[in-house]
Structure formats: structure tokens, C-alpha cells
Enzyme design. Structure first.
Site, mmCIF file in Angstrom:
data_model
loop_
_atom_site.group_PDB
_atom_site.id
_atom_site.type_symbol
_atom_site.label_atom_id
_atom_site.label_comp_id
_atom_site.label_asym_id
_atom_site.label_seq_id
_atom_site.Cartn_x
_atom_site.Cartn_y
_atom_site.Cartn_z
ATOM 1 N N LYS A 7 -0.579 4.863 4.620
ATOM 2 C CA LYS A 7 -1.442 3.908 5.328
ATOM 3 C C LYS A 7 -0.909 3.661 6.733
ATOM 4 O O LYS A 7 0.282 3.375 6.920
ATOM 5 C CB LYS A 7 -1.536 2.591 4.558
ATOM 6 C CG LYS A 7 -2.574 1.635 5.121
ATOM 7 C CD LYS A 7 -2.845 0.499 4.172
ATOM 8 C CE LYS A 7 -3.917 -0.444 4.703
ATOM 9 N NZ LYS A 7 -5.206 0.236 4.893
ATOM 10 N N HIS A 65 0.835 -1.208 0.000
ATOM 11 C CA HIS A 65 0.000 0.000 0.000
ATOM 12 C C HIS A 65 0.863 1.249 0.000
ATOM 13 O O HIS A 65 2.085 1.191 0.188
ATOM 14 C CB HIS A 65 -0.932 0.019 1.219
ATOM 15 C CG HIS A 65 -2.092 -0.917 1.103
ATOM 16 N ND1 HIS A 65 -2.016 -2.252 1.461
ATOM 17 C CD2 HIS A 65 -3.357 -0.726 0.655
ATOM 18 C CE1 HIS A 65 -3.192 -2.824 1.248
ATOM 19 N NE2 HIS A 65 -4.018 -1.931 0.759
#
Length: 256
Positions: A158, A154
């Protein structure tokens, strides 16, 4: 054959439902959800962000059929309570709150008449990927020569690891493969499903599950091109939630 609800336009079925929607959280996801909801003919009646929390008490918010919530784990449960107080159903994609408040939410929905549609990932593609994951895990339970592991990638912003989607996928595997008792981040053990997390750039989300044996490796991957699929899925979930009650999940909406 199960037909997906009008994914790219109004069409027949779910998309014909006009809704008043409130947004809780107005970051990148909130703004994209707003665009998709408007394109499907819905009305945004209230937008709540960190600087106007008092609007939970407003008549505009109370007029919403559904509130779509994408914030952070520290405030998600309180947001649900505020929405329910206004008799507004909630769709939420916020993760990592279940450990502290899962039992409270289940009780509120089963005994208190509240409604929450929660998913760790609203992407239609991830829903399909999840169905494939469960089926493959069931097959691989019979082939102990294959060890399974997962990598999730990600963007650098995040906060949680592993991702909520990775946890959901891992729990599906552990439930179906007898030789795996639990999942863990960065832990290698015969009875553990190892998850590795990678954070780089602005990657929306990549989840890869590999079954490796001395002879070969089988890998399935979902690679999101953008957040658009997540936002669209959240609006589809809101359309579903407007007509249903209780604690709802992707499995309720998509009968794969």
C-alpha cells in the site's frame, strides 16, 4: 427497515439489472471485480490497463454503462475525464486524488452532468462500521474523559498512509467530537485525533478506533478477511450508479 441489495446473488432488486461494465485497472482488485460482475450476470466489455490506454477511445469502452476504476492517485482524475468523454459513468475506489482535483470533480458532476461514485472503501461491512463510528463519536462527544485514536493496518504494497478509509473515519469523528479539531498521522495532542499506520504482510485492511479513559477503553474494529468484500461492494456501487447521476457516495447507496 433498509434492505441491502442482493449481496450474495442475483435475487431481487439491484442484481436484476444487466450491465455492460468496463474495467480501468486490472490488478488483483480488477480481476476480482471481473469475477464477481460475471457471477452477477453482467458483461465485461472493455478492460483497460497501462499497456492499452488507447482503448479509452474504442467503441467497446464507449458501450459500457459504467466503468469501475481502481488504479492510483496520479492517473485517477485523467481516467475519469477519459471515461466521461466517452459518456461512461465511473465508479472509483482510488484514493488520495481529492486534494488536487476534488473541486474539479464536484463541478463536473454538479454542473457538467457527469457521474462519479467514489468511496474510499466499498466493503458493505465498512459501510456498517462507518455508521457505527459516526453514532459512537456522537455519544463520546459528551464524555471528555475518553481520548480517541485510530490504528490502520494494511499490506506492505500500500502506497498511501493513512489509508483513505482511515481518513474518512477520522473526518467523521472530528466532525462530531468538539475537542478534536483535526486528525494527523503519528501526532499526539489533546485537540488532534492521532492515526497510526502499520504495514505488514498481505493484510487486506484492519481499522481500529479506541476511546481510552483512566477507567476503561472502548474499541471498535473492522478486520477484512480478503479483498472480496471490497470487490463486491464496487459491483453493487456500479449497479446503483447505472440508475443514478451526479457525485455519489456510499451514504447514497446505504441509508443507515
Amino acid at each position: 427497515m433498509y434492505l441491502l441489495p442482493s449481496i450474495y446473488g442475483r435475487g431481487k432488486g439491484v442484481g436484476l439489472l444487466f450491465m455492460k461494465i468496463a474495467l480501468i485497472g486490472y490488478g488483483k482488485m480488477g480481476k476480482m471485480i471481473e469475477q464477481i460482475a460475471l457471477s452477477r450476470g453482467h458483461e465485461i466489455v472493455s478492460i483497460i490497463d497501462i499497456d492499452n490506454l488507447q482503448d479509452f477511445e474504442s467503441s467497446a469502452f464507449a458501450s459500457a454503462d459504467v466503468a469501475i476504476e481502481f488504479t492510483n492517485p496520479a492517473v485517477a482524475y485523467e481516467n475519469y475525464l477519459k471515461a466521461w468523454k466517452a459518456s461512461v459513468k465511473v465508479v472509483s475506489g482510488t484514493t488520495a486524488w481529492l486534494k488536487n482535483h476534488g473541486d474539479d470533480v464536484r463541478k463536473a458532476c454538479s454542473e457538467g452532468g457527469k457521474t462519479l461514485f467514489w468511496a474510499s472503501n466499498f466493503s458493505v461491512g465498512v459501510a456498517i462500521f462507518s455508521a457505527v463510528n459516526k453514532y459512537l463519536a456522537k455519544i463520546m462527544n459528551e464524555f471528555p474523559q475518553y481520548d480517541v485514536n485510530m490504528v490502520e493496518t494494511h499490506h506492505i504494497h500500500k502506497l498511501d498512509a493513512p489509508s483513505g478509509t482511515a481518513i474518512t473515519l477520522a473526518e467523521q469523528i472530528v466532525e462530531r467530537i468538539d475537542r478534536k479539531n483535526r486528525w494527523a498521522l503519528h501526532e499526539t495532542s489533546p485537540d488532534v485525533l492521532r492515526i497510526d499506520d502499520v504495514r505488514r504482510g498481505e493484510v487486506p485492511g484492519i481499522h481500529s478506533i479506541s476511546y481510552d479513559s483512566p477507567a476503561d477503553v472502548i474499541t471498535i474494529t473492522h478486520d477484512a478477511h480478503s479483498r472480496q468484500g471490497f470487490a463486491l461492494g464496487a459491483v453493487l456501487a456500479a449497479e446503483y450508479t447505472a440508475k443514478h447521476q451526479g457525485l455519489l457516495t456510499i451514504d447514497d447507496m446505504f441509508k443507515f
